[in-house]
Every structure is written in C-alpha cells, then in structure tokens.
Design a protein around this motif. Structure first.
Motif, short mmCIF file in Angstrom:
data_model
loop_
_atom_site.label_atom_id
_atom_site.label_comp_id
_atom_site.label_asym_id
_atom_site.label_seq_id
_atom_site.Cartn_x
_atom_site.Cartn_y
_atom_site.Cartn_z
N ARG A 14 -79.34 47.47 55.19
CA ARG A 14 -78.40 47.81 53.93
C ARG A 14 -78.53 48.97 53.55
O ARG A 14 -79.25 50.13 54.02
CB ARG A 14 -78.39 46.50 52.73
N TRP A 16 -78.87 51.06 49.98
CA TRP A 16 -79.20 50.56 48.72
C TRP A 16 -79.01 51.82 47.91
O TRP A 16 -79.13 52.99 47.74
CB TRP A 16 -80.56 50.24 47.70
N PRO A 52 -73.88 46.67 54.67
CA PRO A 52 -73.49 45.99 53.43
C PRO A 52 -74.94 47.12 52.33
O PRO A 52 -75.03 47.99 52.80
CB PRO A 52 -75.02 44.96 53.34
N THR A 54 -76.24 47.16 47.87
CA THR A 54 -76.93 46.19 47.06
C THR A 54 -76.76 47.96 46.09
O THR A 54 -77.86 48.19 46.30
CB THR A 54 -78.18 45.95 47.66
N THR A 62 -72.81 46.27 33.60
CA THR A 62 -72.35 45.12 34.78
C THR A 62 -70.82 44.97 35.11
O THR A 62 -70.08 45.34 36.13
CB THR A 62 -73.11 44.17 35.21
N ARG A 66 -69.00 45.49 38.00
CA ARG A 66 -68.02 44.70 39.23
C ARG A 66 -66.72 45.20 39.13
O ARG A 66 -65.56 44.33 40.66
CB ARG A 66 -67.96 43.89 38.50
N ASP A 71 -66.08 44.06 46.13
CA ASP A 71 -66.47 42.90 46.72
C ASP A 71 -67.58 44.04 47.50
O ASP A 71 -67.97 44.07 48.93
CB ASP A 71 -65.78 41.99 47.44
N ALA A 73 -69.89 45.50 47.01
CA ALA A 73 -71.73 45.69 47.13
C ALA A 73 -71.84 44.53 46.54
O ALA A 73 -71.94 44.13 45.69
CB ALA A 73 -71.74 46.95 45.98
N THR A 74 -73.02 44.22 46.44
CA THR A 74 -73.71 43.17 46.15
C THR A 74 -74.37 43.93 44.86
O THR A 74 -75.74 44.52 44.88
CB THR A 74 -74.95 42.86 47.27
N LEU A 75 -74.20 43.11 43.85
CA LEU A 75 -74.95 43.36 42.28
C LEU A 75 -75.98 42.78 42.44
O LEU A 75 -76.64 41.37 42.71
CB LEU A 75 -74.64 43.67 41.60
N LEU A 76 -77.30 44.05 41.94
CA LEU A 76 -78.61 43.13 41.31
C LEU A 76 -78.76 44.33 39.78
O LEU A 76 -79.36 44.89 39.44
CB LEU A 76 -80.13 43.81 42.04
N HIS A 133 -88.06 41.81 45.16
CA HIS A 133 -86.11 40.40 45.43
C HIS A 133 -86.32 40.57 47.12
O HIS A 133 -85.42 38.99 47.08
CB HIS A 133 -84.92 42.11 45.09
#
Length: 346
Positions: A14, A16, A52, A54, A62, A66, A71, A73-76, A133
């Motif tokens: 992925r 980052w 992907p 992240t 946040t 969003r 969709d 990216a995956t959020l951390l 993580h």
C-alpha cells in the motif's frame, strides 16, 4: 537481522499518506486551504487506482477527510501537525532472512533542521504509530533524516546529499562514515553516492536544504533519472552540472557506472515567491503505474510522461497537477511513502 530497503519499483502492499490540517503549511486563506486539501486528495485518488492508500488523519480533520476521500483511502486517526509523510513517517524495510517480516525505520525528525516556523513534534511520532498499527518491527535510529533525503536502488546503493545528512542543524557531529554506517544498518546499503547539494529553491526558509528526491532517483539499478534545467536564466542551470558530475564519477554497489537519463524541467522559471524547483523527478512509482507531477505545461508534462513511460515499461503514467504541493515545499513523492510487500516463507 539484515534489513534492506527495497527499490520503489518493487511490489507495494500500500501507500501511506497524511491528510492536511489547518496551519502554516496549508495556508492562510480559504482559497489556499481549499487548494491544499484538493491536491492531497487528488494524489490519494490517483494512487488508489493502483494500490490501497492508508491516510493518517488528525481527529480535527476526520470528517473532511471522509467527505473528500470517500472509499479511496483507509483512515487512521492520530495527531498530525506536518503532513509530508515521506519525511516524518517510517521508511519501510524487509529482512530477506526472515520472510514476511516488515521493519519500520524511525528516523529522528526535527522539521528539516528545527526551523522556527516548523510544527513537527506530533508528526515525529508517526513512524512509531504506523509500526504499532502494522505490527512491524521498529528500527530506531539516532540519525536525523527524512525519507525524502534518500533514494535506494534496492541492491545496496543509496543516494544522499551533503547538505541534508551532514546539516549541522540535523546532525552536528556526523560525518560521511557515520552516516554511511547507519544507512548500512537500517537500509542494508553498502555504497553511498553523495551529491553536493540540491535545487536552489530548496534552500529557502521553508525548504529541506537539498532533498535528493527532487533531484535524482533510480529508475532501475544502474540507471538514474536526473532533473535537467535547460534554461540559463534559472540558477539551477548552473547547479545541475555539479550534481551530474558527482553521479557520472560514481559507481554503484555492483561496481557499475551509472547511466543518466535527463528529465527536463518545465518552461516556467518563477512563481510569486521566486525561482521554482518544479521537478518531474519527484514522482511516485506504484503497482503498475507512475504518479507524475504536472505543472500546467502541456509540452513539458507530456515529454515527462513519455520519458517516465520509457524508463518504467509496463506502467501507466498518470499526471496530477503538483503546483500547489511545490508552493508548500514539496511534491508527490514527498507526501507519499510506499510499504513494500514482504515475501512469504515457503
């Protein structure tokens, strides 16, 4: 343990990134802030076409992240101040003797030499955050360094810059041998090629003092892409021959002389702040593609796409307008960090 940083062209798990948050880097006006959010989002969406993404996101951002990313990216969630992920995040490494093991090098990050304007103390924790993580092994380093200050060929060679790793604001007691020993320990390199400096704009107050990832990169082992400023009216026209000479005189870890491929700069020489450092070298290689910087120059952007397609055969080159990134001190490579695929034991 025998850590090794794979070449950027190796398969990725992925990419980052870190989402912008309000502050000096993002800008003072609504227009500047909007442009910053939109450009970081455009890069993430382009990368997500191939692999992907992240995204580290400050809790204050946040909802916006969003909304803009959907969709893609995956959020951390984690505290963020600076958002140049290449520099304050981990540098990922693998251990060829332990298939499946991922390492995360935690350089000391002090905001590119602890200038008065930089806000970096929150993001300096990101390597540890990401490692925890992922369950990656943390590779702690005593060297002040950033991911944009290095490029590797994955086979033992690293590109460095005298004015970054030997910067007295970063490592006042370091010399070349100490830096090279730390690169060998953390990245698995055996040969360092030192460039004397970076591009002119990078020495402004908000610059990095000569990051290599805007100047030169390995397309393949033994083959280097080099920024080329062909207009004598730009100060980098005089800078680049010195950098080219250092590369031309060097040999890599395999004992090869380097083939140098020019990536000519766009035609624009200046923006509102002075001479630009717009560089096509600051691209990101992804699975099956290349995310290239664009500068609103159809001729130069197209020429760069052609060169990148030639040196990275089989990859689709996608251009994202990077002018808003460069106005803030970096480019596409600077805001991204690849996580390599780790080999699985048979």
């Amino acid at each position: 343990m025998a850590w090794r940083m794979p070449a950027e062209t190796a398969p990725h798990e992925r990419t980052w990134m870190a989402f912008p948050r309000e502050g000096l880097t993002l800008g003072d006006t609504d227009a500047q802030r909007t442009a910053g959010y939109e450009t970081w989002t455009a890069v993430a969406r382009a990368v997500a076409e191939f692999e992907p993404v992240t995204m580290l996101v400050d809790p204050t951002e946040t909802a916006r992240a969003r909304r803009l990313l959907g969709d893609h990216a995956t959020l951390l969630e984690t505290p963020v101040d600076e958002f140049w992920m290449r520099d304050h995040g981990p540098t990922f490494v693998v251990d060829d003797e332990r298939p499946g093991v991922l390492g995360a090098v935690d350089w000391i990050f002090n905001g590119w030499g602890a200038p008065d304007w930089a806000q970096w103390r929150l993001s300096a924790a990101h390597a540890r955050t990401v490692a925890a993580h992922l369950g990656a092994e943390l590779v702690s380093s005593v060297l002040v360094n950033e991911g944009g200050g290095i490029h590797v060929d994955g086979e033992g060679t690293v590109l460095l810059t005298d004015t970054v790793q030997l910067d007295p604001r970063r490592n006042p007691f370091a010399d070349r041998s100490r830096v090279e020993a730390e690169m060998a320990r953390t990245l698995g390199t055996t040969t360092a090629i030192w460039l004397p400096r970076g591009l002119t704009r990078d020495y402004d107050d908000m610059g990095t003092n000569g990051h290599v990832d805007i100047v030169a990169t390995f397309a393949t082992p033994g083959r280097v892409l080099l920024h080329a400023q062909q207009d004598a009216g730009h100060p980098d026209h005089a800078v680049m021959p010195e950098i080219r000479a250092a590369l031309a005189e060097a040999t890599d870890a395999a004992g090869r002389r380097l083939e140098i491929v020019d990536l000519p700069a766009p035609a624009a020489l200046r923006d509102e702040e002075g001479f630009v450092d717009w560089s096509y070298v600051n691209h990101l290689v992804v699975n099956g593609g290349v995310i290239a910087c664009g500068f609103g120059d159809p001729v130069a952007d197209d020429r760069a796409r052609g060169i990148l397609a030639d040196v990275y055969p089989g990859r689709r080159v996608v251009t994202v307008d990077a002018r808003e990134l460069f106005a803030r001190g970096g480019g596409i490579h600077c805001i991204t960090q690849q996580q390599p695929v780790t080999a699985v034991a048979p």
